[in-house]
Design an enzyme around this catalytic site. Structure first.
Site, PDB file in Angstrom:
ATOM      1  N   GLU A   1       0.503  -0.852   0.126  1.00  0.00           N
ATOM      2  CA  GLU A   1       0.330   0.421   0.165  1.00  0.00           C
ATOM      3  C   GLU A   1       0.663   1.169  -0.251  1.00  0.00           C
ATOM      4  O   GLU A   1       1.487   1.316   0.652  1.00  0.00           O
ATOM      5  CB  GLU A   1      -0.858   0.232   1.031  1.00  0.00           C
ATOM      6  CG  GLU A   1      -1.772  -0.319   1.072  1.00  0.00           C
ATOM      7  CD  GLU A   1      -2.303  -1.924   2.058  1.00  0.00           C
ATOM      8  OE1 GLU A   1      -1.202  -2.883   1.978  1.00  0.00           O
ATOM      9  OE2 GLU A   1      -2.950  -2.653   1.997  1.00  0.00           O
TER      10      GLU A   1
ATOM     11  N   ARG B   1      -4.141  -8.312 -17.625  1.00  0.00           N
ATOM     12  CA  ARG B   1      -5.637  -7.187 -17.666  1.00  0.00           C
ATOM     13  C   ARG B   1      -4.747  -6.281 -16.599  1.00  0.00           C
ATOM     14  O   ARG B   1      -3.989  -6.644 -15.026  1.00  0.00           O
ATOM     15  CB  ARG B   1      -6.387  -8.394 -16.821  1.00  0.00           C
ATOM     16  CG  ARG B   1      -6.443  -9.380 -17.834  1.00  0.00           C
ATOM     17  CD  ARG B   1      -7.819  -9.610 -17.501  1.00  0.00           C
ATOM     18  NE  ARG B   1      -9.195  -9.142 -17.758  1.00  0.00           N
ATOM     19  CZ  ARG B   1      -9.326  -9.411 -19.274  1.00  0.00           C
ATOM     20  NH1 ARG B   1      -8.893  -9.896 -19.762  1.00  0.00           N
ATOM     21  NH2 ARG B   1     -10.217  -8.571 -19.272  1.00  0.00           N
TER      22      ARG B   1
END
Ligand code: DSN
Length: 454
Positions: free
Chosen positions: A61, A239
């Site tokens: 993160e 993707r």
């Protein structure tokens, strides 16, 4: 194909024979058929390898050098590399490569530029637009006041309508981009309209980003404030998605890059998919090679050649052709709602495309009157203009066979039964069986992994 089977299955096979068999079947399906869905492609072994790398184990993160967890020195390096490559390739001062996919990337644009209830404009979904550009059942149509714009009867965007709606409704954000539009996007014109009404202008180039990099489509960068793209279509990557801010965007709002980064994390997402970031970095590295420009141009040459061959066989195309990688076949000369029959019959013949609405479709989005197809994946496999004659011939044979023979019943309660009968009948159709045989034989000449074995 053998290299591909080895590449994958050694370890999966040892621990999970069921999944290994399914993967093998998918490799076989892809190898023995022609992929014409315009939003799909075939990534290189290098991209596959990066995607399957140990980066999937990591949490990270935050952004490079500003993480909430330790052990991120390699993640930082690969993410910074992807960012630098994206900035260089697209010519933008800021890129965020963490978006999980196209919809979250577009969500970040709303979060950074609008408040719930603000007016937004985008191309209407049944006119070829994307769900996230304001469609009524999508978050973008539920949380924002969507004013959709349309294409004209000839299939081209209606710039007069866009300007009129923008002046009347004063949108905060205007999108340009689509999932089913076969002509060059008027970025410059829509940019001027956005300026006139003070709106942010976001270009969603998911379908065409590979063409933009390759010089086969005009870039939106000089005209838009924000550019979003998925990475798995013409860009030929995993993707994923990116959201970029242009110099024009920073001139309009110097905080825009920061707002977008905050919208992606912590606004919408948690830990980025670092294996995906690594694969995006590889994709962008491949896109920097001179041969990618050739590839992008070949996609468009193939699409134009396919369009000509189809029209010579009396197949009607929306706008009578294409400027990009995509074609939209209008099946209304055979009646309405024919897309489902054509898609399923072609599936049986190992040619994959998707049923799609056409402008002013007389049927419904679930049973539309057209099919959408494109050339990115078959170009990756090595097909050139001369091969489009065969592809067009197979498409035309099957369209003519099923679109004239089958029609959806008016009574909606009878549709399921009718389609069941259709499905069992086409299994014995000799024309479909013959096309399948020819397609399978043809595919042997274009193995799935020969052109991209780096
Ligand atoms: N589903 C994509 C496409 O096929 O165009 C758009 O998100």
């Amino acid at each position: 194909m053998s290299n591909l089977k080895t590449f994958f299955n050694d370890s999966v096979k040892k621990t999970d024979s069921e999944v290994s068999a399914i993967i093998r079947h998918e490799i076989e399906r892809m190898s023995n058929g022609l992929e014409l869905i315009p939003s799909e492609n075939v990534v290189s072994l290098a991209v596959l390898n990066a995607l399957g790398s140990v980066f999937t184990n990591k949490y990270s993160e935050g952004y490079p050098k500003k993480r909430y967890y330790g052990g991120n020195e390699n993640v930082d390096e690969v993410e910074m590399l992807a960012i630098e490559r994206a900035k260089k390739l697209f010519g933008v001062p800021h890129a965020n490569v963490q978006c999980y996919s196209g919809s979250p990337a577009n969500m970040a644009v709303y979060l950074a530029t609008c408040k719930p209830g603000d007016v937004v404009m985008g191309q209407n979904l049944p006119d070829g637009g994307h769900l996230t550009h304001g469609w009524k059942v999508n978050f973008s149509g539920l949380f924002y006041k969507s004013v959709p714009y349309h294409v004209k009867a000839d299939g081209y965007l209606d710039l007069e309508e866009i300007r009129k709606l923008a002046i009347e409704n004063k949108p905060k954000l205007i999108w340009c981009g689509a999932t089913a539009y076969t002509r060059e996007f008027p970025f410059e014109e829509i940019g001027k309209i956005a300026d006139e009404v003070g709106a942010y202008f976001a270009a969603d180039i998911a379908h065409i980003s590979g063409l933009v990099i390759g010089g086969a489509h005009k870039s939106p960068v000089p005209y838009a404030h924000i550019v979003t793209t998925t990475t798995h279509k013409t860009l030929r990557g995993p993707r994923g998605a990116m959201v970029m801010v242009t110099q024009r965007g920073l001139d309009k709002d110097p905080e825009l890059a920061d707002k977008l980064d905050k919208a992606v994390f912590p606004g919408l997402q948690g830990g980025p998919h670092d294996h995906q970031t690594a694969a995006i970095a590889v994709t962008l590295g491949e896109a920097m090679k001179p041969e990618f420009k050739e590839y992008a141009k070949q996609i468009v040459k193939n699409a134009k050649a396919l369009a000509e061959e189809l029209m010579q066989r009396d197949i009607k195309l929306v706008t009578n052709g294409t400027d990009n990688h995509m074609l939209l076949i209008d099946l209304t000369p055979y009646g309405k709602g024919k897309g489902v029959f054509v898609q399923e019959a072609l599936d049986l013949a190992h040619i994959t495309l998707n049923k799609n609405t056409i402008p002013a479709d007389p049927s419904s989005p679930f049973y539309p009157s057209g099919v959408r197809l494109g050339t990115p994946a078959i170009t990756t496999r090595g097909l050139m203009e001369k091969e489009m004659e065969h592809v067009a011939e197979w498409l035309a044979r099957i369209i003519k066979e099923v679109a004239s023979k089958y029609s959806l019943p008016e009574d909606k309660t009878k549709i399921k039964e009718y389609l069941d009968d259709f499905r069992s009948e086409i299994r014995n159709n000799v024309i479909i069986a013959q096309v399948k045989k020819e397609v399978m034989e043809f595919c042997k000449k274009f193995p799935l992994y020969t052109t991209l074995d780096y």
